[in-house]
Every structure is written in structure tokens, then in C-alpha cells.
Design an enzyme around this catalytic site. Structure first.
Site, PDB file in Angstrom:
ATOM      1  CD  GLN A  48      17.536 -17.666 -53.452  1.00 49.97           C
ATOM      2  OE1 GLN A  48      18.210 -18.442 -52.810  1.00 49.97           O
ATOM      3  NE2 GLN A  48      16.237 -17.613 -53.321  1.00 49.97           N
ATOM      4  CE  LYS A 293      11.878 -14.652 -54.678  1.00 47.58           C
ATOM      5  NZ  LYS A 293      11.408 -15.989 -55.058  1.00 47.58           N
ATOM      6  CG  ASP A 294      19.712 -14.520 -51.525  1.00 52.39           C
ATOM      7  OD1 ASP A 294      19.346 -14.252 -52.661  1.00 52.39           O
ATOM      8  OD2 ASP A 294      20.743 -15.149 -51.254  1.00 52.39           O
ATOM      9  CE  LYS A 295      19.573 -14.723 -41.362  1.00 53.65           C
ATOM     10  NZ  LYS A 295      20.505 -15.163 -40.345  1.00 53.65           N
TER      11      LYS A 295
END
Length: 622
Positions: A48, A293-295
Site C-alpha cells: 500500500q 487496503k488503502d483508503k
């Protein structure tokens, strides 16, 4: 082996500064954009990256991309959370942050602050902007079977056990409100009676099914009152019923877990789970997933949920924005963190500077050498109080400091209500008064304040324990990551990018030292470094002492990483220091309109949108 795939795009255009990450910018010249696709071999479960640096320049702020240095690899290998009872499961989504990531970082950390100081290559490199729009960063999870998760099927599995679609419309808004208040113990009522208009057996059946499906924990019965039929809803098993879906309502022939693919935009995994749980009126801990997971991205990953039907999940597609659920199936087991092979990335790098030769050189370095497997900036927070400082205070058993670090006023951009909450806390040290300033109480600050209100200022440990376990462990994992980054930078500074005697490699899951006579049997891509803990060994060269010195300076004993609270005892782990991507490819493409997406998402494909057409001047680089 763990794998991650990634596509990156960079573009060349005029020197225009963009603060609104989702707004297009007028083009004064044709812009070049670079796509790169690659499979990244095992590092951690989710790559990420906040940005990728390729070159020898001093690391810049997180939203600037200089391609070539080790991009940051971040994963939250956290276990299932055990959440305390919430004040309420509001259906309102938390308001979106209006500040850009760059704004958030103005008073925050730099790469050097968290040990990110080295590059794998000495070439000049190039720079560009990563995540100018969140849609410039797309992640698809790769399961342990090597299959890439895609959202490509919105159909609901045929199941005769499912109730009719009428369950979503048979109750009025007022009835739903009363039932939710009953379900969440928000009033003193012990039951809610709903009159059956146009009484038929079929109508009563649908109402029974609607209440039991939409409001877990409630049971129903039919009563005659003055010649009228009523469906009466009541609590079957107290407050625990909300967390534990009713066992008898689930067909024995069906797997207990509904697995589905979650497509989300601009929301991190745990926030997404919280939103889903609020709409479904269940506890977040009945969901499981393989990696966070990434924002600030579009991400696609598999999720599992206990005893919630595909029918109910699919209904959320009608009422949630920036989410899409599909590819439903029933399975016997949940998902476990870390079970994935990795992630496939599609990345856009915009506004690139540098010649085609510099781009080619940098991307070839990424392909052939790889990148330093640093933990990324998002692992350490985006405000003036880094998460690793909180983690260090937890490990030191300094609970007053933990409380102060989380709640005290801080510089940098924050939502207005958080600023007011912190000001109230600094002024009064009254958790109840500070809590009143928060419209959204599911944030860490709100959870800690609620704990302090419940347990008192002399029992900070219990108050902190109200925060979901995943979030609490995030702090100490952040400290481990901080130590690892610093030690890897020192290892590369002292010994370069080659294996040396005393380095560690893994044979299976067992760490082994490289001896003088077998150095030539290994490459730098085999070398691992430990995250500090009670169950790891350290290199047999001067980096061992560097670990000891760093922890000693933080008032921690490297020989005793067990904590009096079991959850905070660190066993440690091993992580490769260099990751080399697999199957790397990239393109430089030209475009005229910055508002036009440069590739299709899964939702675009589901809707049948044609792929983007680029302006003349696009170049295939590899």
C-alpha cells in the site's frame, strides 16, 4: 510466495499545482502519462504505497513521486477484532475528509522521520505525482490460489431458503426506526407491535421475515388485539443477540459464511466494514478479510461475513455510494489475515519530469532490482502525533502518555469537530464533555473517551481496551515498522545491496544465518530483517547491536519483549529488505483532458464503458 501486481502511470505536463485531488486541471500542453504493470513478489500482504521514489534525491513529501527508491509496503496483519458495545449503529456515513493528503502532512511526518532514507539505485530518476486522484491507484487482491479478485458478477445465488424481495419494502420508515431503537436498546420499550394491514398469512410471513432478517437479535410472534392482527417484535437473547446472528435462522445445508467481492472507492477496509455493519445492523467483528487496503484508492478484495445472506448484501448496492458488492458465494469458513498472495496494482503517475531515457532507466531499475521494502507513510499516521509514538508508550506501559498522545491538541489539518474535542479535553480533562463534541463516536478518540467515561481516569488500560483490537494493535505494529525501517536503512548504509556474512535468510519459515563460505549462494533479494519481538533472532553483525541501542534508547528491553498484557506482547516477524516486482510493464501515454480516467475499473467494465482513447503521442515503453 506472496505476489503483488501493480500498474503505474506517469504523465508530463505543465508545472501546475493541484490541491483538489479529484478536480481536473486545464492542460496547456499535451500531457504524457506512464502505465506500469507488475507482479510484486512477497513482501507483506498488502503493498500500500503512498508514493514511489525512483532516483537519488532526498525523499520528498508523500504525494510526490520520484520513481526508483524502495516504495513503501504496508500491511496490517491484524487479528479479528473484539469490539465493545457501541452507543448506536447509525446509518449515517462519516463525513469525508476535505483536506488533501498533502495538506494533512504539512505538519506531519517526512520519510526521513520514519527511517526511509535510502535508494536502490544511483541514477538520476524522475518525479511525478501519485494519487492526484484516488482513482489513479487501483488495487486488486490476489488470493492464495493466485486468482486476482475482480467484481464482475452482481447476480445473487439462487437459494429457495431466501425470503422474497418484499422484506425490503413491507415495513414503513417509522416502523424501521422503532425496530432499530428496540434492537439497539435505545429506549425502554421491551417490544414493538406492528399492525398487519390487509391481513393475510403471506403478508404476516413477509413481516416476520423482514424483522428477523433486517434486525438481527429480534424475534417475532403474532398476537390478536381487539380483533386486529399484530406482529410483535422482542429481544430473544439480550444484548449478545446483536453480535451473534440467530443460529436457527440459517439453513444447515448452506455454508455459514457469505463470501463476496467488495469494490470500494476512497475508504479503507476497516471503515468500509464499519459502514456495512451499520447498514446491516450487525457488529463489525462478524466480517473477515485477508488484508487491509488503502483508503485513497479504488480497491477490490474478498470479504466474508457470518450468516448474512447474499440477498441482503446485494440490496446494499441500492443505497451505498462508492461501494459495490458482488461475486457472492456461500462457504464453510471465514477469511484469515495474511492468506493472500499479494495485490495487483494499477497506478497512475502524473506530471512526470524527466526524459524518456530517465523514465526508461528508472523503470528498468524497478523491474530488475526492485525497491526497498519500507513500511509506507500511512503506517505512521498523517498528523503531528505519529502512531509509532503511541505504540512505544504502550510497550513502555506508559498509559497516561498513551492517553495524552491520542487526545491532546495537535498541529496540522484535522476535521473541525476533532479540533474542538481536543480543545475541550485539554481545557477540562473531562471525557464526557469532550465526547459531546464528537458527532462521530466510532473514531479512536471517541472510543477512548467513552472508555474513560465508563472506567474512570485511573483505569486507562481498560478504557483503551474499548478500542477495537485491530486498532489497538496497529499502534504497536507501527512501532515495529518504525524500528524496521531505521534498521534496514542502517543495514544498507553499512553493507550496501549485497548479502554479507551474518545476514539472515529464511529456509521455509526458519531463519538461518549466511556464513562466510556460502555468501555467493544468496542475493540481496533473499535477505530478511526482523521486526523486534520475543520470538526472533537478529543479524550476526553490527546491525544486531544497532537494534539493541535503538530499543534501549526507547526504554525497552530487546531481550524481554513480552508485555504484562498479553495482547501487547510482540513475537516479531521477518520481512525481506528488497522486493523485486514480477512481470513489469509500463507505457507512456498522452492525453488532453485530465478529467478522463486513463483505464477502466471493474464497475466501468460492468457498465459496458469503452476503454479510454488517448491523444496522439502515446509511447509504449515496455
Amino acid at each position: 510466495m506472496e505476489m503483488t501486481e501493480m500498474t503505474g502511470v506517469s504523465l508530463k505536463r505543465g508545472a501546475l499545482v493541484i490541491e483538489d485531488n479529484d478536480n481536473g486541471v486545464p492542460a496547456e500542453e499535451t500531457k504524457k502519462q506512464k502505465f506500469s504493470e507488475c507482479n510484486l513478489t512477497k513482501g507483506q500482504d498488502g503493498l500500500q504505497n503512498d508514493f514511489l521514489s525512483i532516483g537519488e534525491d532526498v525523499p520528498g513529501p508523500p504525494d510526490t513521486v520520484s520513481a526508483g527508491k524502495g516504495g513503501e509496503n504496508s500491511e496490517a496483519q491484524l487479528e479479528d477484532e473484539e469490539e465493545e458495545e457501541e452507543d448506536g449503529l447509525s446509518e449515517e456515513c462519516e463525513e469525508e475528509e476535505s483536506e488533501s493528503f498533502a495538506d494533512m502532512m504539512k505538519h506531519g511526518l517526512t520519510e526521513a522521520d520514519v527511517g526511509i532514507t535510502k535508494f536502490v539505485s544511483s541514477h538520476q530518476g524522475f518525479s511525478g505525482i501519485l494519487k492526484e486522484r484516488y482513482s489513479d491507484f487501483v488495487v486488486h487482491e490476489i488470493g492464495k490460489d493466485g486468482r486476482i479478485s475482480h467484481l464482475n458478477d452482481l447476480s445473487i445465488p439462487v437459494d429457495e431458503e431466501d425470503p422474497s424481495e418484499d422484506i425490503f419494502t413491507v415495513l414503513t420508515a417509522e416502523e424501521k426506526q422503532r425496530l432499530e431503537e428496540l434492537q439497539l436498546f435505545k429506549n425502554k420499550e421491551t417490544s414493538v407491535a406492528i399492525e398487519v394491514i390487509e391481513d393475510t398469512k403471506e403478508k404476516r410471513t413477509v413481516i416476520h421475515q423482514a424483522i428477523k432478517s433486517l434486525f438481527p437479535g429480534l424475534e417475532t410472534k403474532t398476537e390478536d388485539r381487539e380483533g386486529k392482527k399484530y406482529i410483535v417484535a422482542y429481544h430473544a437473547a439480550g444484548k449478545k443477540a446483536l453480535a451473534n446472528p440467530r443460529k436457527h435462522s440459517w439453513p444447515k445445508s448452506r455454508g455459514s459464511y457469505c463470501h463476496f467481492v467488495l469494490y470500494k472507492e476512497n475508504k479503507d477496509t476497516m471503515d468500509a466494514i464499519n459502514v456495512l455493519s451499520r447498514y446491516l445492523r450487525v457488529k463489525p467483528n462478524i466480517f473477515s478479510y485477508m488484508g487491509t487496503k488503502d483508503k485513497r484508492a479504488i480497491t477490490v478484495q474478498e470479504i466474508a461475513v457470518l450468516k448474512i445472506t447474499a440477498q441482503r448484501l446485494a440490496h446494499l448496492n441500492k443505497c451505498l455510494m462508492n461501494f459495490k458488492l458482488g461475486n457472492f458465494s456461500y462457504q464453510k469458513k471465514p477469511l484469515k489475515l495474511g492468506e493472500l498472495q499479494g495485490n495487483h496494482f494499477t497506478v497512475v503517475l502524473r506530471n512526470i519530469t524527466g526524459t524518456d531515457e530517465q523514465v526508461q532507466q528508472a523503470m528498468n531499475s524497478l523491474k530488475e532490482i526492485g525497491f526497498i521494502n519500507y513500511y509506507g507513510m500511512q503506517r505512521f499516521g498523517t498528523t503531528a502525533v505519529p502512531t509509532y509514538q503511541v505504540g512505544r508508550a504502550i510497550l513502555q506501559n506508559s498509559w497516561t502518555e498513551v492517553m495524552d498522545l491520542i487526545l491532546k491538541p495537535r498541529s496540522g489539518a484535522e476535521k473541525g469537530y476533532l479540533v474542538k474535542c481536543r480543545e475541550e479535553w485539554a481545557k477540562t480533562k473531562d471525557p464526557t464533555a469532550a465526547l459531546r463534541k464528537l458527532p462521530v463516536k466510532r473514531c479512536v478518540e471517541g472510543q477512548l473517551l467513552r472508555g474513560l467515561s465508563k472506567y474512570g481516569m485511573k483505569n486507562i488500560v481498560s478504557a483503551f481496551g474499548i478500542i477495537p483490537r485491530n486498532n489497538r494493535l496497529m499502534y504497536i505494529h507501527s512501532y515495529q515498522s518504525y524500528v524496521w525501517n531505521n534498521m534496514v536503512s542502517k543495514r544498507i548504509e553499512d553493507y550496501g545491496l549485497k548479502p554479507v556474512p551474518g545476514d539472515l535468510v529464511l529456509k521455509g519459515a526458519t531463519p538461518t544465518y549466511i556464513e562466510e563460505d556460502d555468501v555467493n549462494n544468496y542475493s540481496i533479494h533473499d535477505v530478511v530483517m526482523p521486526l523486534p519481538g520475543f520470538d526472533v533472532v537478529y543479524p550476526k553483525h553490527k546491525i544486531r547491536e544497532a537494534y539493541r541501542e535503538m530499543l534501549t534508547a526507547d526504554n525497552l528491553d530487546i531481550d524481554n519483549m513480552r508485555h504484562k498484557i498479553r495482547d501487547y506482547s510482540l513475537s516479531g516477524a521477518y520481512r525481506k529488505i528488497i522486493i523485486r516486482p514480477q512481470n513489469v510493464s509500463w507505457d507512456v501515454v498522452a492525453y488532453d483532458d485530465p478529467k478522463i480516467p486513463l483505464f477502466n475499473t471493474d464497475v466501468d467494465n460492468l457498465e459496458g464503458k469503452p476503454p479510454p482513447v488517448f491523444a496522439s503521442g502515446s509511447v509504449h515503453m515496455n
